[in-house]
Write a protein that holds these residues in place. Structure first.
Motif, PDB file in Angstrom:
ATOM      1  N   THR A  29      -1.593  -4.147   5.583  1.00 56.62           N
ATOM      2  CA  THR A  29      -2.511  -4.778   4.208  1.00 56.62           C
ATOM      3  C   THR A  29      -2.937  -3.018   3.836  1.00 56.62           C
ATOM      4  OG1 THR A  29      -4.047  -5.492   5.893  1.00 56.62           O
ATOM      5  CG2 THR A  29      -2.735  -7.200   4.860  1.00 56.62           C
ATOM      6  N   CYS A  30      -2.977  -3.760   2.638  1.00 58.29           N
ATOM      7  CA  CYS A  30      -3.426  -2.431   1.832  1.00 58.29           C
ATOM      8  C   CYS A  30      -5.361  -3.553   1.192  1.00 58.29           C
ATOM      9  CB  CYS A  30      -2.965  -2.191   0.442  1.00 58.29           C
ATOM     10  SG  CYS A  30      -3.688  -0.892  -0.067  1.00 58.29           S
ATOM     11  N   SER A  31      -6.495  -2.385   1.274  1.00 57.80           N
ATOM     12  CA  SER A  31      -7.877  -2.778   0.772  1.00 57.80           C
ATOM     13  C   SER A  31      -8.196  -1.953  -1.126  1.00 57.80           C
ATOM     14  CB  SER A  31      -8.498  -3.024   0.888  1.00 57.80           C
ATOM     15  OG  SER A  31      -9.065  -2.142   2.212  1.00 57.80           O
ATOM     16  N   VAL A  32      -7.146  -1.169  -1.043  1.00 54.71           N
ATOM     17  CA  VAL A  32      -7.858  -0.337  -2.443  1.00 54.71           C
ATOM     18  C   VAL A  32      -8.777  -0.958  -3.287  1.00 54.71           C
ATOM     19  CG1 VAL A  32      -5.674   0.660  -3.134  1.00 54.71           C
ATOM     20  CG2 VAL A  32      -7.137   2.133  -2.453  1.00 54.71           C
TER      21      VAL A  32
ATOM     22  N   ARG B  11     -10.071   3.878   7.627  1.00 48.15           N
ATOM     23  CA  ARG B  11      -9.394   4.531   7.713  1.00 48.15           C
ATOM     24  C   ARG B  11     -10.079   5.330   9.088  1.00 48.15           C
ATOM     25  NH1 ARG B  11      -3.834   4.286   8.054  1.00 48.15           N
ATOM     26  NH2 ARG B  11      -2.972   2.621   6.236  1.00 48.15           N
TER      27      ARG B  11
ATOM     28  N   ASN C 220       0.592   3.753   5.267  1.00 49.12           N
ATOM     29  CA  ASN C 220       0.319   2.395   5.413  1.00 49.12           C
ATOM     30  C   ASN C 220       2.118   2.386   6.224  1.00 49.12           C
ATOM     31  OD1 ASN C 220      -1.820   0.463   5.903  1.00 49.12           O
ATOM     32  ND2 ASN C 220      -0.887  -1.063   4.437  1.00 49.12           N
TER      33      ASN C 220
ATOM     34  N   CYS D 192      -5.266  -1.818   6.651  1.00 45.41           N
ATOM     35  CA  CYS D 192      -7.082  -1.674   5.546  1.00 45.41           C
ATOM     36  C   CYS D 192      -7.458  -2.970   5.573  1.00 45.41           C
ATOM     37  CB  CYS D 192      -6.332  -0.963   4.607  1.00 45.41           C
ATOM     38  SG  CYS D 192      -5.977   0.765   4.287  1.00 45.41           S
TER      39      CYS D 192
ATOM     40  N   GLY E 201       0.670  -1.339   0.064  1.00 49.99           N
ATOM     41  CA  GLY E 201      -0.036  -0.167  -0.163  1.00 49.99           C
ATOM     42  C   GLY E 201       0.978   1.566  -0.397  1.00 49.99           C
ATOM     43  N   CYS E 202       0.041   2.285   0.664  1.00 48.37           N
ATOM     44  CA  CYS E 202       0.948   3.813   0.347  1.00 48.37           C
ATOM     45  C   CYS E 202       1.882   3.925   1.453  1.00 48.37           C
ATOM     46  CB  CYS E 202      -0.591   4.855   0.268  1.00 48.37           C
ATOM     47  SG  CYS E 202      -1.303   4.289   1.701  1.00 48.37           S
TER      48      CYS E 202
ATOM     49  N   VAL F 246     -11.465   3.082   1.221  1.00 47.62           N
ATOM     50  CA  VAL F 246     -10.739   4.491   2.860  1.00 47.62           C
ATOM     51  C   VAL F 246     -11.477   4.526   3.880  1.00 47.62           C
ATOM     52  CG1 VAL F 246      -8.754   5.625   3.414  1.00 47.62           C
ATOM     53  CG2 VAL F 246      -8.460   4.031   1.269  1.00 47.62           C
TER      54      VAL F 246
ATOM     55  N   GLN G  87      -5.365  11.900   4.293  1.00 50.69           N
ATOM     56  CA  GLN G  87      -5.749  11.097   3.373  1.00 50.69           C
ATOM     57  C   GLN G  87      -6.617  12.609   2.132  1.00 50.69           C
ATOM     58  OE1 GLN G  87      -5.862   7.854   4.328  1.00 50.69           O
ATOM     59  NE2 GLN G  87      -5.912   7.538   2.503  1.00 50.69           N
TER      60      GLN G  87
HETATM   61 FE1  SF4 Z   1      -3.108   3.408   1.880  1.00 51.37          FE
HETATM   62 FE2  SF4 Z   1      -6.047   3.080   0.882  1.00 51.37          FE
HETATM   63 FE3  SF4 Z   1      -3.887   0.810   0.182  1.00 51.37          FE
HETATM   64 FE4  SF4 Z   1      -4.773   1.701   3.174  1.00 51.37          FE
HETATM   65  S1  SF4 Z   1      -6.346   1.975   1.195  1.00 51.37           S
HETATM   66  S2  SF4 Z   1      -3.016   1.037   2.784  1.00 51.37           S
HETATM   67  S3  SF4 Z   1      -5.149   4.383   2.307  1.00 51.37           S
HETATM   68  S4  SF4 Z   1      -3.702   3.163  -0.487  1.00 51.37           S
END
Ligand code: SF4
Ligand code: 5AD
Length: 432
Positions: free
Chosen positions: A48-51, A163, A15, A81, A11-12, A159, A194
């Motif tokens: 983890t990321c869920s974007v 978050r 994270n 996430c 992720g970003c 998100v 964000q």
């Molecule tokens: Fe970042 Fe969005 Fe991924 Fe969460 S879902 S880790 S805020 S990119």
């Protein structure tokens, strides 16, 4: 003897910063030391990321891998996430997982590792102190959270559900953290949130009006801060006052991320972005006219439900007009519990792929043009990374990566470099 922690981050930048907090907390409260070897670890964490769907699939393939390779009795934890989003289902699907801690619950990590079966995913959780123990990946560039969560309802985005609601971290805590980072040698500060330019709208206590622009001004008063970066600002909140500060404050790096998502006003409306194609173009023009050397990056989603050929042409039109220095482009990915996922007019995957390729090809042309302009120029580089091949790299103020032949003494220094060669995503030069 300390126990060993292996942590993988998807992720970003938010994270990545959470990972630093997790490492610091576990080091100072639970006596874990970082290891790069999965097989040696007593605790394995994946942040983890869920974007999009892909990083979620990656979580489960990685968990299988961890379970196979871990040493006997090593614990496994899932943070971030997807932890917020799937919660206890993760343990149902992968029963060897010991705990799940969501992106809004980092302060609970130290208790969670001690209690098998813990699931901490309350997104309304207010991080009460916002303060964590100190650990940083880089000695030179310090990432600092300025807000948590998001107050927008972009129809494609998961998100806000992972978050939680937006809350601004009090300025005195941010300034204290920056002081601490500069005392350890950091000269570049990277502010994270964000919606950074919505800063100051929501504090957990009553206080006087305080804006992102004011925060930038207060940070730039700290002598040892030489460069300030931030991500991500929202195009909707790019008012003239903010652009004025961005242009006139010498400590603010002249690189800005302006996430477009789509160039079509109709699609932007369906995405609930709150601005039009014209507003976006006007903001970028204003930024470029005030800051000629600025480098602008963006995010683009192709294949959003209902995106017609005509809508997509508007996206290409904006790309042609703004000429972005960097584009992060994505194919729309339907996310659970989002409004867009319930829309009926999905775009055929083949068409979405074609559009993605068109964006990539057009952007390559612009990148080559824009990077070529650096050749023969002298730029100031803040060196922050030593490469194994005798090269050292750093970034210009406007966030172009520069490589030179050089050694360790250059790390943490601001040095003038003459650019001798331009590549698509980096530059090569000689120290002058
Ligand atoms: Fe970042 Fe969005 Fe991924 Fe969460 S879902 S880790 S805020 S990119
Ligand atoms: N599908 C594809 N891309 C997405 N993004 C966010 N949600 C989705 C989604 N459902 C992209 C946006 C955002 C970036 C971080 O990820 O472009 O700015």
């Amino acid at each position: 003897m300390s126990k060993k922690l292996f942590i993988e981050t998807l992720g970003c930048q938010m994270n990545a910063r959470d990972t630093e907090h997790i490492i610091a907390e576990l080091n100072q409260k639970n006596d874990y030391e970082l290891t790069s070897s999965l097989e040696d670890a007593d605790l394995i964490i994946i942040n983890t990321c869920s974007v999009r769907e892909k990083p979620v699939a990656k979580l489960f393939s990685e968990l299988g891998n961890f379970n196979k390779k871990r040493k006997e009795n090593a614990k496994i934890g899932v943070c971030g996430c997807t932890a917020s989003h799937l919660g206890a289902d993760i343990i149902k699907r992968a029963p060897y997982v010991d705990f799940v801690v969501g992106a809004r619950n980092v302060s609970k990590i130290s208790q969670a590792v001690e209690k098998k079966g813990t699931v901490q995913i309350d997104i309304n959780h207010d991080e009460t102190t916002y303060e964590f123990n100190e650990y940083r990946n880089s000695l030179y560039r310090a990432s600092i959270n300025i807000s948590l969560g998001c107050d927008k309802q972009c129809t494609y985005c998961i998100v806000p559900a992972t978050r939680g609601e937006e809350i601004s971290i009090p300025p005195e805590i941010i300034l204290k953290e920056i002081q601490r980072a500069t005392q350890s040698g950091a000269r570049e500060i990277f502010l994270l949130g964000q919606n950074v330019n919505n800063y100051g709208k929501y504090f957990s206590d009553q206080r006087e009006k305080y804006t992102f622009t004011k925060l930038l001004q207060d940070i730039s008063k700290i002598d040892d801060v030489k460069r300030i970066r931030f991500t991500s600002p929202h195009p909707l909140h790019m008012d003239d006052e903010f652009i004025e500060e961005f242009a006139s404050n010498d400590k603010i790096c002249k690189a800005i991320h302006v996430p477009l998502q789509s160039g079509s006003t109709k699609v932007l409306k369906d995405m609930k972005r709150g601005y039009t194609k014209e507003w976006f173009l006007n903001r970028c023009e204003k930024i470029r006219s005030k800051v000629p050397d600025v480098r602008i990056s963006t995010d683009i989603i192709v294949g959003f439900p209902g995106e017609s050929d005509e809508d997509f042409l508007d996206t290409l039109d904006v790309i042609n007009k703004v000429k972005f220095d960097q584009i992060f482009n994505f194919k729309y990915s339907a996310r659970p519990n989002t409004v867009a996922a319930t829309m009926s007019n999905f775009v055929d995957d083949k068409i979405a792929s074609q559009r993605l390729n068109q964006v990539i090809e057009l952007h390559k042309k612009h990148q080559d043009e824009l990077m070529d302009r650096f050749v023969s120029k002298v730029v100031n580089v803040y060196f922050d990374d030593l490469k194994p091949n005798g090269e050292i790299s750093g970034y210009t103020d406007n966030y172009a990566q520069v490589f030179v032949q050089g050694s360790e003494e250059l790390l943490g220094k601001f040095v003038d470099v003459k650019i001798t060669q331009a590549y698509r995503t980096s530059l090569k030069g000689e120290i002058v």
